[in-house]
Structures are given as C-alpha cells and as structure tokens.
Design a protein around this motif. Structure first.
Motif, PDB file in Angstrom:
ATOM      1  N   VAL A 103       0.851  -1.192   0.000  1.00  0.00           N
ATOM      2  CA  VAL A 103       0.000   0.000   0.000  1.00  0.00           C
ATOM      3  C   VAL A 103       0.885   1.241   0.000  1.00  0.00           C
ATOM      4  N   ILE A 104       0.630   2.153  -0.921  1.00  0.00           N
ATOM      5  CA  ILE A 104       1.300   3.449  -0.954  1.00  0.00           C
ATOM      6  C   ILE A 104       0.289   4.494  -0.507  1.00  0.00           C
ATOM      7  N   ALA A 105       0.629   5.268   0.513  1.00  0.00           N
ATOM      8  CA  ALA A 105      -0.332   6.237   1.064  1.00  0.00           C
ATOM      9  C   ALA A 105       0.394   7.468   1.589  1.00  0.00           C
ATOM     10  N   LYS A 106      -0.348   8.537   1.777  1.00  0.00           N
ATOM     11  CA  LYS A 106       0.193   9.734   2.415  1.00  0.00           C
ATOM     12  C   LYS A 106       0.481   9.431   3.887  1.00  0.00           C
ATOM     13  N   LYS A 107       1.464  10.122   4.428  1.00  0.00           N
ATOM     14  CA  LYS A 107       1.830   9.875   5.816  1.00  0.00           C
ATOM     15  C   LYS A 107       0.647  10.114   6.747  1.00  0.00           C
ATOM     16  N   SER A 108      -0.207  11.059   6.382  1.00  0.00           N
ATOM     17  CA  SER A 108      -1.375  11.376   7.208  1.00  0.00           C
ATOM     18  C   SER A 108      -2.383  10.229   7.256  1.00  0.00           C
ATOM     19  N   ASP A 109      -2.266   9.282   6.298  1.00  0.00           N
ATOM     20  CA  ASP A 109      -3.187   8.137   6.271  1.00  0.00           C
ATOM     21  C   ASP A 109      -2.676   6.946   7.075  1.00  0.00           C
ATOM     22  N   THR A 110      -1.505   7.083   7.701  1.00  0.00           N
ATOM     23  CA  THR A 110      -0.873   5.960   8.391  1.00  0.00           C
ATOM     24  C   THR A 110      -1.763   5.362   9.472  1.00  0.00           C
ATOM     25  N   GLN A 111      -2.311   6.199  10.326  1.00  0.00           N
ATOM     26  CA  GLN A 111      -3.139   5.696  11.419  1.00  0.00           C
ATOM     27  C   GLN A 111      -4.381   4.969  10.924  1.00  0.00           C
ATOM     28  N   MET A 112      -4.953   5.476   9.821  1.00  0.00           N
ATOM     29  CA  MET A 112      -6.132   4.823   9.254  1.00  0.00           C
ATOM     30  C   MET A 112      -5.790   3.431   8.734  1.00  0.00           C
ATOM     31  N   ILE A 113      -4.641   3.293   8.074  1.00  0.00           N
ATOM     32  CA  ILE A 113      -4.214   1.979   7.570  1.00  0.00           C
ATOM     33  C   ILE A 113      -4.026   1.005   8.728  1.00  0.00           C
ATOM     34  N   PHE A 114      -3.327   1.450   9.781  1.00  0.00           N
ATOM     35  CA  PHE A 114      -3.119   0.593  10.945  1.00  0.00           C
ATOM     36  C   PHE A 114      -4.456   0.178  11.574  1.00  0.00           C
ATOM     37  N   LYS A 115      -5.378   1.120  11.613  1.00  0.00           N
ATOM     38  CA  LYS A 115      -6.670   0.858  12.245  1.00  0.00           C
ATOM     39  C   LYS A 115      -7.444  -0.237  11.523  1.00  0.00           C
ATOM     40  N   VAL A 116      -7.528  -0.139  10.183  1.00  0.00           N
ATOM     41  CA  VAL A 116      -8.317  -1.124   9.438  1.00  0.00           C
ATOM     42  C   VAL A 116      -7.654  -2.503   9.469  1.00  0.00           C
ATOM     43  N   VAL A 117      -6.312  -2.534   9.496  1.00  0.00           N
ATOM     44  CA  VAL A 117      -5.618  -3.814   9.568  1.00  0.00           C
ATOM     45  C   VAL A 117      -5.818  -4.460  10.934  1.00  0.00           C
ATOM     46  N   LYS A 118      -5.683  -3.658  11.988  1.00  0.00           N
ATOM     47  CA  LYS A 118      -5.822  -4.188  13.346  1.00  0.00           C
ATOM     48  C   LYS A 118      -7.215  -4.744  13.607  1.00  0.00           C
ATOM     49  N   GLN A 119      -8.232  -4.094  13.041  1.00  0.00           N
ATOM     50  CA  GLN A 119      -9.603  -4.566  13.242  1.00  0.00           C
ATOM     51  C   GLN A 119      -9.818  -5.957  12.666  1.00  0.00           C
ATOM     52  N   ILE A 120      -9.069  -6.304  11.633  1.00  0.00           N
ATOM     53  CA  ILE A 120      -9.239  -7.595  10.974  1.00  0.00           C
ATOM     54  C   ILE A 120      -8.235  -8.628  11.491  1.00  0.00           C
ATOM     55  N   ASP A 121      -6.975  -8.219  11.623  1.00  0.00           N
ATOM     56  CA  ASP A 121      -5.933  -9.150  12.054  1.00  0.00           C
ATOM     57  C   ASP A 121      -4.907  -8.393  12.888  1.00  0.00           C
ATOM     58  N   ALA A 122      -5.076  -8.460  14.208  1.00  0.00           N
ATOM     59  CA  ALA A 122      -4.170  -7.742  15.111  1.00  0.00           C
ATOM     60  C   ALA A 122      -2.759  -8.302  15.082  1.00  0.00           C
ATOM     61  N   ASP A 123      -2.591  -9.531  14.565  1.00  0.00           N
ATOM     62  CA  ASP A 123      -1.282 -10.176  14.521  1.00  0.00           C
ATOM     63  C   ASP A 123      -0.623 -10.067  13.144  1.00  0.00           C
ATOM     64  N   ALA A 124      -1.182  -9.250  12.271  1.00  0.00           N
ATOM     65  CA  ALA A 124      -0.618  -9.098  10.928  1.00  0.00           C
ATOM     66  C   ALA A 124       0.803  -8.547  11.011  1.00  0.00           C
ATOM     67  N   PHE A 125       1.646  -8.997  10.097  1.00  0.00           N
ATOM     68  CA  PHE A 125       3.027  -8.517  10.023  1.00  0.00           C
ATOM     69  C   PHE A 125       3.048  -7.322   9.074  1.00  0.00           C
ATOM     70  N   ILE A 126       3.504  -6.166   9.585  1.00  0.00           N
ATOM     71  CA  ILE A 126       3.463  -4.937   8.805  1.00  0.00           C
ATOM     72  C   ILE A 126       4.829  -4.258   8.848  1.00  0.00           C
ATOM     73  N   THR A 127       5.301  -3.813   7.691  1.00  0.00           N
ATOM     74  CA  THR A 127       6.482  -2.946   7.645  1.00  0.00           C
ATOM     75  C   THR A 127       6.069  -1.624   7.026  1.00  0.00           C
ATOM     76  N   VAL A 128       6.649  -0.542   7.539  1.00  0.00           N
ATOM     77  CA  VAL A 128       6.333   0.794   7.041  1.00  0.00           C
ATOM     78  C   VAL A 128       7.642   1.515   6.735  1.00  0.00           C
ATOM     79  N   GLY A 129       7.735   2.089   5.561  1.00  0.00           N
ATOM     80  CA  GLY A 129       8.935   2.827   5.186  1.00  0.00           C
ATOM     81  C   GLY A 129       8.588   4.125   4.490  1.00  0.00           C
ATOM     82  N   THR A 130       9.442   5.116   4.644  1.00  0.00           N
ATOM     83  CA  THR A 130       9.245   6.397   3.969  1.00  0.00           C
ATOM     84  C   THR A 130       9.736   6.292   2.526  1.00  0.00           C
ATOM     85  N   VAL A 131       8.946   6.794   1.591  1.00  0.00           N
ATOM     86  CA  VAL A 131       9.274   6.746   0.170  1.00  0.00           C
ATOM     87  C   VAL A 131       9.740   8.125  -0.282  1.00  0.00           C
ATOM     88  N   MET A 132      10.849   8.170  -1.002  1.00  0.00           N
ATOM     89  CA  MET A 132      11.410   9.449  -1.447  1.00  0.00           C
ATOM     90  C   MET A 132      10.493  10.158  -2.443  1.00  0.00           C
TER      91      MET A 132
END
Length: 288
Positions: A247-276
C-alpha cells in the motif's frame, strides 16, 4: 459549487491568511527593524525602503503586478486568483505592521535572523502548500518547479543570493555582518519551506502479510479509501505461499491503515517505510 467545495476553498484561504500573517511578522518584527536584508521581492523592497523610504508593502505590490499576469498565463487562473489575494494581503500587512516595530522584538542580531527566517519560511511554506504565492521570485520558482523536479527552497535560495549581495553595495547601514546574517536567514527560510512542503507530501509504503489478506484488501480499498497491489510471496521457513499487500499512502493516512488492519488481524506482520518520491495517478506527475 458544492458545500464541501466551498468549505475547502474557505479553509484554503484561511490557511493562506495565516501563512501570510506569520511571514509578515517575521519580516516586520525581526528582519527589517534589525536592518537585515532578506531575499526575494520583499528583500528588494526593503533595500528601496532603506534607500528612499518607500513603503515596503506598496513597492512590493507595484512590482508584483507584471509577475501576477505572467503567473495567471503560465500557472493557471486559479493560481492567479490566489496569488492576487496573497499579494494584496501580504502587501497590506507589511504596510500595516511595519510602523509598529521601530526596533526588533529581540535585541540580539543573530536571534532576529534565526527567528525571522523561521517565521518567513513557515509562512511561505503554508502559502505554497495551499496553492498560493507571495509573488516576486516565488512565482519564478513555482514556474520552474512546474516543469522541473527542483526543490522550491533551493530555487529561492539561488535567486536570493543576488538580492542579498547587492544590499552590501547599496545600503549604507549594511555591513559584512548583516549580509552574512541575511544569507543565514535565507538558508533558514529555504530549509523551513522545504520542511513544510515535504512534510505535507511525505509518502509511506506498507507491506502487509496476514492470514486474512482478502478481508484486509477490501477494508483498505473501501474503508481507508486507498489502492493497493497484491504481491505473491513464499515463507522462507514454512515454504507456504502468502499474499503480500503493498500500500502506498500519504503519511497522514498511516493511522487509518493501521486501524483497518488491526480490526481484521491484530497479529498481521506490517512494515512501514518512507518513500522518497511517488509518481503516477493520485500522486505527483513526472516532470522532465
């Protein structure tokens, strides 16, 4: 116009006004009374103020007229309307606020350069982010930036060198010290402008590995309103085939992405990196 459109425009003009007020305070409260000549059209107008006593705001307004016409033709009518607003408000604020500061707010020359630069850069950054400009060399920088991937801050800094250097030869009260502080101020302005703009556009990249990829896929698309790409991977230890969601998203959307993932699978493996840089639909356009 819809209600949302009207509210969005009102918010945009409110932010423009706030940015202009912040920038004006930097100039009138710190730089001009400290005899520090900054860059840009305001810096050039400041030189004329020291030489002939011409009002800084009025001088800026007169010089800006030709540049506004160019901006409306090259950058579009919408940009031109906001630029006209910004130029009028900024010129008015300069004329209104300068007489209130016969002396700088702080006595230390370096502090005036630093604080004035931060406020000037912060104000200019807010204006740029909301599609406006205070005119002058800002217009030239934005025209170049439209066609070339060159930092606005660097463009402004390069053009400011000529204006600041000329103050040493034109202004009697100028000295090597004040010229150096002028350069320091513009470096701070350029850095602050880039910081504000890059912070607003910063993009992040998510890699999500879960036992419930289909559910997360739908939630990211329909709840978080973001697109994604499905990559096919294989577990290094288990050897199992897994779907990897990118998923490519604006930094401001980070919390929303985490929220929807956690609601479905709290044990999901997630990596987040800043894109130039991200180019394409929904992001920046390639400029060559």
């Amino acid at each position: 116009m819809t209600t949302n459109k009207i509210l969005s425009e009102l918010r945009s003009y409110l932010m423009l006004t706030l940015g202009l007020a912040i920038g004006t305070l930097g100039w009138t409260g710190f730089l001009i009374p400290a005899k520090i000549v900054g860059g840009g059209l305001t810096g050039a107008s400041t030189i004329l103020f020291f030489l002939f006593g011409w009002d800084v705001g009025l001088t800026s307004l007169v010089i800006n007229i030709a540049l506004i016409l160019i901006a409306m033709k090259v950058l579009g009518a919408s940009f031109g309307i906001k630029t006209i607003y910004c130029v009028l408000v900024f010129s008015g604020l300069l004329s209104l606020m300068r007489p209130f500061f016969d002396a700088p707010i702080v006595s230390e020359l370096m502090m005036n350069a630093i604080i004035g630069g931060i406020l000037g850069g912060l104000g200019a950054g807010i204006v740029f982010v909301n599609g406006g400009s205070t005119g002058g060399v800002d217009i030239i920088a934005m025209i170049i930036n439209k066609y070339k991937n060159i930092s606005l801050g660097r463009l402004l800094l390069a053009m400011d060198v000529i204006i600041i250097s000329s103050s040493f030869f034109l202004v009697q009260t100028s000295s090597i010290e004040t010229v150096v502080y002028g350069f320091m101020t513009m470096a701070i302005v350029a850095y602050t402008v880039d910081l504000v703009i890059s912070g607003n556009k910063q993009t992040v990249q998510f890699f999500i590995i879960s036992t419930k990829p289909e559910e997360i896929q739908k939630s990211v698309i329909f709840d978080a309103n973001r697109g994604l790409t499905i990559l096919h991977g294989t577990g290094g230890y288990s050897g199992e085939d897994r779907k990897v969601l990118m998923v490519i998203a604006k930094k401001s959307d980070t919390q929303m992405i985490f929220k929807v993932v956690k609601q479905i699978d709290a044990d999901a493996f997630i990596t987040v990196g800043t894109v130039m840089g991200v180019y394409g639909q929904g992001f920046d356009k390639i400029k060559i």
